[in-house]
Scaffold this motif. Sequence first.
Motif, PDB file in Angstrom:
ATOM      1  N   GLY A  78       3.933  48.463  -0.802  1.00 50.45           N
ATOM      2  CA  GLY A  78       2.814  49.373  -1.035  1.00 50.45           C
ATOM      3  C   GLY A  78       2.722  49.914  -2.441  1.00 50.45           C
ATOM      4  O   GLY A  78       2.034  50.900  -2.681  1.00 50.45           O
ATOM      5  N   TYR A  79       3.389  49.301  -3.381  1.00 46.00           N
ATOM      6  CA  TYR A  79       3.351  49.762  -4.766  1.00 46.00           C
ATOM      7  C   TYR A  79       2.304  49.034  -5.599  1.00 46.00           C
ATOM      8  O   TYR A  79       2.405  48.995  -6.804  1.00 46.00           O
ATOM      9  CB  TYR A  79       4.722  49.565  -5.437  1.00 46.00           C
ATOM     10  N   GLU A  80       1.296  48.443  -4.952  1.00 43.69           N
ATOM     11  CA  GLU A  80       0.317  47.691  -5.722  1.00 43.69           C
ATOM     12  C   GLU A  80      -0.480  48.581  -6.674  1.00 43.69           C
ATOM     13  O   GLU A  80      -1.102  48.109  -7.606  1.00 43.69           O
ATOM     14  CB  GLU A  80      -0.638  46.909  -4.819  1.00 43.69           C
ATOM     15  N   SER A  81      -0.423  49.901  -6.466  1.00 43.06           N
ATOM     16  CA  SER A  81      -1.119  50.804  -7.388  1.00 43.06           C
ATOM     17  C   SER A  81      -0.372  50.918  -8.723  1.00 43.06           C
ATOM     18  O   SER A  81      -0.917  51.389  -9.701  1.00 43.06           O
ATOM     19  CB  SER A  81      -1.286  52.182  -6.756  1.00 43.06           C
ATOM     20  N   SER A  82       0.879  50.475  -8.749  1.00 39.59           N
ATOM     21  CA  SER A  82       1.664  50.502  -9.979  1.00 39.59           C
ATOM     22  C   SER A  82       1.456  49.197 -10.739  1.00 39.59           C
ATOM     23  O   SER A  82       2.391  48.470 -11.031  1.00 39.59           O
ATOM     24  CB  SER A  82       3.140  50.690  -9.661  1.00 39.59           C
ATOM     25  N   ALA A  83       0.214  48.919 -11.072  1.00 37.04           N
ATOM     26  CA  ALA A  83      -0.144  47.641 -11.685  1.00 37.04           C
ATOM     27  C   ALA A  83       0.585  47.419 -12.999  1.00 37.04           C
ATOM     28  O   ALA A  83       0.960  46.289 -13.315  1.00 37.04           O
ATOM     29  CB  ALA A  83      -1.647  47.565 -11.896  1.00 37.04           C
ATOM     30  N   THR A  84       0.823  48.449 -13.767  1.00 36.96           N
ATOM     31  CA  THR A  84       1.492  48.291 -15.059  1.00 36.96           C
ATOM     32  C   THR A  84       2.890  47.730 -14.880  1.00 36.96           C
ATOM     33  O   THR A  84       3.298  46.810 -15.598  1.00 36.96           O
ATOM     34  CB  THR A  84       1.557  49.644 -15.793  1.00 36.96           C
ATOM     35  N   ILE A  85       3.620  48.245 -13.914  1.00 41.61           N
ATOM     36  CA  ILE A  85       4.983  47.774 -13.665  1.00 41.61           C
ATOM     37  C   ILE A  85       4.959  46.319 -13.214  1.00 41.61           C
ATOM     38  O   ILE A  85       5.775  45.506 -13.659  1.00 41.61           O
ATOM     39  CB  ILE A  85       5.682  48.665 -12.615  1.00 41.61           C
TER      40      ILE A  85
END
Length: 85
Positions: A55-62
């Motif tokens: 669910g970390y797809e919002s951390s696109a930069t990483i």
Amino acid sequence: MAFTWEPITFANLIFCIVIVILSYWTFKKIKNIAILYIGAAFGLFGLSHLAVLLGYESSATILIIARSLAYILVILALIKAAYRN
């Protein structure tokens, strides 16, 4: 953060894990550092797939950084393999 089940992402994660394991076994057998670069690259790809599944797809930069490093490792592996004596 919620676990998001995406079958294709899960399959990609499994493929990355298999490639990392095979890369390690191959390196132990032929001692070519380029193989380790390939394994490390797919380890980074696998981590990015795991992040999406968790669910970390919002951390696109990483994710972009991890995948960019993986691409760089693949390029280095190809260069190493090309110039291996």
